[in-house]
Design a protein around this motif. Structure first.
Motif, short mmCIF file in Angstrom:
data_model
loop_
_atom_site.label_atom_id
_atom_site.label_comp_id
_atom_site.label_asym_id
_atom_site.label_seq_id
_atom_site.Cartn_x
_atom_site.Cartn_y
_atom_site.Cartn_z
N LEU A 153 -19.47 27.96 43.29
CA LEU A 153 -18.12 28.51 43.26
C LEU A 153 -17.86 29.42 44.45
N ALA A 154 -16.60 29.45 44.88
CA ALA A 154 -16.12 30.49 45.79
C ALA A 154 -15.36 31.46 44.91
N GLN A 155 -15.81 32.72 44.88
CA GLN A 155 -15.24 33.68 43.95
C GLN A 155 -14.52 34.83 44.65
N PHE A 156 -13.36 35.15 44.10
CA PHE A 156 -12.57 36.30 44.54
C PHE A 156 -12.71 37.38 43.49
N HIS A 157 -13.14 38.56 43.87
CA HIS A 157 -13.34 39.65 42.92
C HIS A 157 -12.02 40.38 42.66
N HIS A 158 -11.81 40.74 41.41
CA HIS A 158 -10.58 41.42 41.01
C HIS A 158 -10.37 42.72 41.78
N ALA A 159 -11.44 43.43 42.04
CA ALA A 159 -11.33 44.74 42.70
C ALA A 159 -10.80 44.66 44.12
N THR A 160 -10.95 43.51 44.77
CA THR A 160 -10.53 43.39 46.17
C THR A 160 -9.35 42.46 46.40
N ILE A 161 -8.95 41.71 45.37
CA ILE A 161 -7.92 40.69 45.59
C ILE A 161 -6.58 41.27 46.00
N GLU A 162 -6.18 42.41 45.44
CA GLU A 162 -4.89 43.01 45.80
C GLU A 162 -4.87 43.43 47.27
N ASP A 163 -5.97 43.97 47.75
CA ASP A 163 -6.05 44.35 49.16
C ASP A 163 -5.96 43.11 50.05
N VAL A 164 -6.62 42.03 49.64
CA VAL A 164 -6.55 40.79 50.41
C VAL A 164 -5.12 40.27 50.44
N PHE A 165 -4.42 40.33 49.31
CA PHE A 165 -3.03 39.88 49.25
C PHE A 165 -2.14 40.70 50.17
N LYS A 166 -2.37 42.00 50.23
CA LYS A 166 -1.57 42.86 51.11
C LYS A 166 -1.83 42.53 52.58
N ARG A 167 -3.08 42.25 52.90
CA ARG A 167 -3.45 41.98 54.29
C ARG A 167 -3.14 40.54 54.71
#
Length: 179
Positions: A89-103
Motif C-alpha cells: 500500500l501507499a499510505q497517507f497519514h491523517h496527521a499530515t494530509i491536511e498540510d499536504v492538501f494546503k501545499r
C-alpha cells in the motif's frame, strides 16, 4: 504535478507491505491512514454482534481502501480491512494530509473526486441490492469485476452479494446450464 509537488507528495507517502491475512485496520481502532493499493487484494468487512462477517468492499490494485468515516473524524472504525493476498500500500497519514492538501491543492481536489466516486459506487450498490435479484447481482459483479472473482474464495463473493455460498453455487450451476 510540478517537481516540488511530487517531492511534497513523496515525503508524505509511506509504502507499507502486509502479509496475506494481516489486518490493515480492525473494528474499534481509529483509521490513521488512507491507503492506495499498489499490489494485492483486500476486503473491508463488518462483523455483527452474532459474529457474522459482512463484506462491504473488495479492493485490488489501483483502488483506495480505508474506513473513510473513521479516517476523517478520527473515531473508532466500524469496519475491518484485511489482506486477502500479500499486499503493498501507499499510505497517507491523517496527521499530515491536511498540510499536504494546503501545499498541493490539486491533491485535495483529487481526494475529493475519489471520495465522490466511492460514495456514488456505494449508493449504486445499495440500489442494486434492493432492486436486483441475487442472480442479477452476481452477473453484474462477474461482468464488472472479473479479475476479483478469480482471486478470492467463492464464500467471499457470496458474502459481498449478501447470499450464502450454497445459493451462489446454485446460481452458478443455473448459469452454466443456460449457456
Amino acid at each position: 504535478m510540478t517537481s516540488e509537488e511530487i517531492n511534497i507528495l513523496s515525503a508524505n507517502v509511506t509504502e507499507r507491505k502486509y502479509l496475506k491475512g494481516q489486518y490493515i485496520l480492525q473494528q474499534g481502532d481509529v483509521c490513521k491512514h488512507s491507503s492506495f493499493i499498489l499490489k494485492g487484494c483486500t476486503k473491508m468487512f463488518y462483523v455483527d454482534q452474532a459474529g457474522n462477517e459482512h463484506i462491504i468492499m473488495l479492493g485490488v490494485e489501483d483502488w483506495w481502501v480505508s474506513d473513510i468515516g473513521s479516517f476523517i473524524n478520527q473515531t473508532p472504525a466500524e469496519f475491518n480491512i484485511q489482506c486477502l493476498e500479500d499486499t503493498t500500500l501507499a499510505q497517507f497519514h491523517h496527521a499530515t494530509i491536511e498540510d499536504v492538501f494546503k501545499r498541493v491543492p490539486k491533491l485535495e481536489r483529487f481526494f475529493r473526486k475519489v471520495t465522490e466516486r466511492g460514495l456514488s459506487a456505494a449508493l449504486n450498490r445499495i440500489i442494486r441490492n434492493f432492486s436486483m435479484t441475487a442472480k442479477e447481482r452476481y452477473i453484474f459483479f462477474k461482468e464488472t469485476y472479473p479479475k476479483i472473482e478469480q482471486r478470492i474464495p467463492q464464500y467471499l463473493v457470496a458474502s459481498y452479494l449478501g447470499i450464502t455460498k450454497e445459493f451462489l453455487s446454485k446460481i452458478k450451476k443455473q448459469l452454466s446450464q443456460e449457456s
